[in-house]
Design an enzyme around this catalytic site. Structure first.
Site, mmCIF file in Angstrom:
data_model
loop_
_atom_site.group_PDB
_atom_site.id
_atom_site.type_symbol
_atom_site.label_atom_id
_atom_site.label_comp_id
_atom_site.label_asym_id
_atom_site.label_seq_id
_atom_site.Cartn_x
_atom_site.Cartn_y
_atom_site.Cartn_z
ATOM 1 C CB CYS B 123 -0.875 -0.098 1.248
ATOM 2 S SG CYS B 123 -1.904 1.396 1.303
ATOM 3 C CB CYS B 126 -2.022 4.395 4.497
ATOM 4 S SG CYS B 126 -3.127 3.575 3.589
ATOM 5 C CB SER B 127 0.121 0.540 6.379
ATOM 6 O OG SER B 127 -0.940 0.947 7.709
ATOM 7 C CB CYS B 128 -4.560 -0.750 2.597
ATOM 8 S SG CYS B 128 -5.196 0.910 2.602
#
Lengths: 107, 228
Positions: B123, B126-128
């Protein structure tokens, strides 16, 4: 909003600016790829970011797509192989039919 | 006697916190405290939720892959509708909040590796991460270092994880930038013929479902790397 693109269509991500929030990555803008999957209608992040996260709260929903790009189309001097790809989801408002001159790498 | 003590307070180096608190962490704390004050949930509710969410781990994903390897009909259902197929191994993406928590969204797609295509997830924004099936993401997954480099130099990054793929294999990076979450279904390795679903699940480690590694018949994430 009516779905405008079909699987297999070549599309270009609009090289647009955003005033506040978007989730359309800068590295995809102005680049062309192919629609490989349909996604449902979702509220666009440009509205969600302001708490308009449902149509009832004023969020605009529209068709989303999975777009597959050739890595060598995304990055100049890509160091992998020609077969390599990248997929990501894009809202309909960010897409337009592919500009074929883009294939030649014109800026 | 005077209570003043006379040892030198400068004698040791100042104690430093391991990491600086970020603006987002401050924001989270402020919102949480307000929610508790308003009675939306209690501090204990919050603690319990965190403890539960942080305990999830990747075993759900391992089960999905192992079952798909032994059951072609399940594999078909899993590839067709990941969220629905998860219920068959006891994972409900809508539990417990009805809005997808502990993931932020509830669209789940499983990406099948083939001899021609190797999938890997990231991602960039962000950090999905598919938390209901893989638990919390590893620290490196959330670093800008991994996020910005995987999309630009995927083969170099995979090589840093020890994974080298030939020019006949398409490396397909999935940047989960919107509402879907993804997990890789690796190919079943040689040497696992006749294995039970449970045996198979043990070799489907977290990294093989992110796509930075391939499962091996002689490797489970719980065996010490020094063993054997």
């Amino acid at each position: 909003m009516n779905r405008r693109f079909q699987i297999g269509d070549r599309v270009t991500v609009k090289n647009a600016t955003t005033m506040f929030h978007t989730r359309t990555q800068a590295f995809t803008r102005g680049k062309s790829g192919v629609i490989v999957e349909h996604r449902p209608d979702w509220v666009i992040p440009e509205d969600e970011a302001w708490g308009r996260d449902t149509p009832e709260r004023g969020g605009r929903d529209e068709p989303f797509y999975v777009v597959r790009f050739k890595q060598k189309d995304l990055w100049p001097n890509y160091t992998g192989f020609d077969v390599d790809t990248l997929e990501t989801e894009v809202a309909q408002r960010w897409l337009e039919p592919a500009k074929e001159d883009q294939q030649e790498g014109t800026p | 006697m005077s209570q003043t003590h006379e040892h030198d307070h400068e004698a040791h180096a100042p104690i430093q916190s391991a990491s600086q608190i970020s603006e987002f962490e401050v924001l989270e704390m402020a919102v949480r405290e307000l929610a508790i004050e308003k009675g939306l949930f209690s501090a204990e509710d919050h603690r319990r939720f965190s403890e539960w969410a942080e305990s999830i781990g990747p075993s759900g994903g391992s089960k999905l892959v192992a079952r798909a390897w032994v059951d072609p009909a399940f594999k078909e259902r899993l590839l067709a509708d990941g969220t629905e197929a998860c219920k068959e191994v006891g994972i409900d993406w809508l539990d417990p909040t009805g809005t997808g928590t502990p993931s932020d969204y509830t669209y789940f797609y499983v990406l099948e590796n083939t001899p021609q295509v190797h999938n890997v997830i990231v991602c960039t924004l962000c950090s999905c991460y598919p938390r209901p099936v893989l638990g919390m993401s590893p620290d490196w997954y959330r670093t800008p270092h991994y996020r910005r480099r995987l999309v630009r130099w995927p083969r170099e990054v995979l090589a840093e994880f020890g994974l080298h793929l030939g020019p006949d294999v398409e490396v397909r990076v999935h940047d989960s930038n919107q509402k879907s979450r993804f997990m890789v279904m690796p190919m079943r390795p040689e040497g696992t013929e006749g294995w039970t679903e449970e045996q198979l699940a043990a070799i489907v480690t977290r990294d093989t479902m992110i796509g930075v590694a391939l499962p091996k018949a002689d490797w489970t994430a719980t065996s010490s790397p020094s063993a054997g």
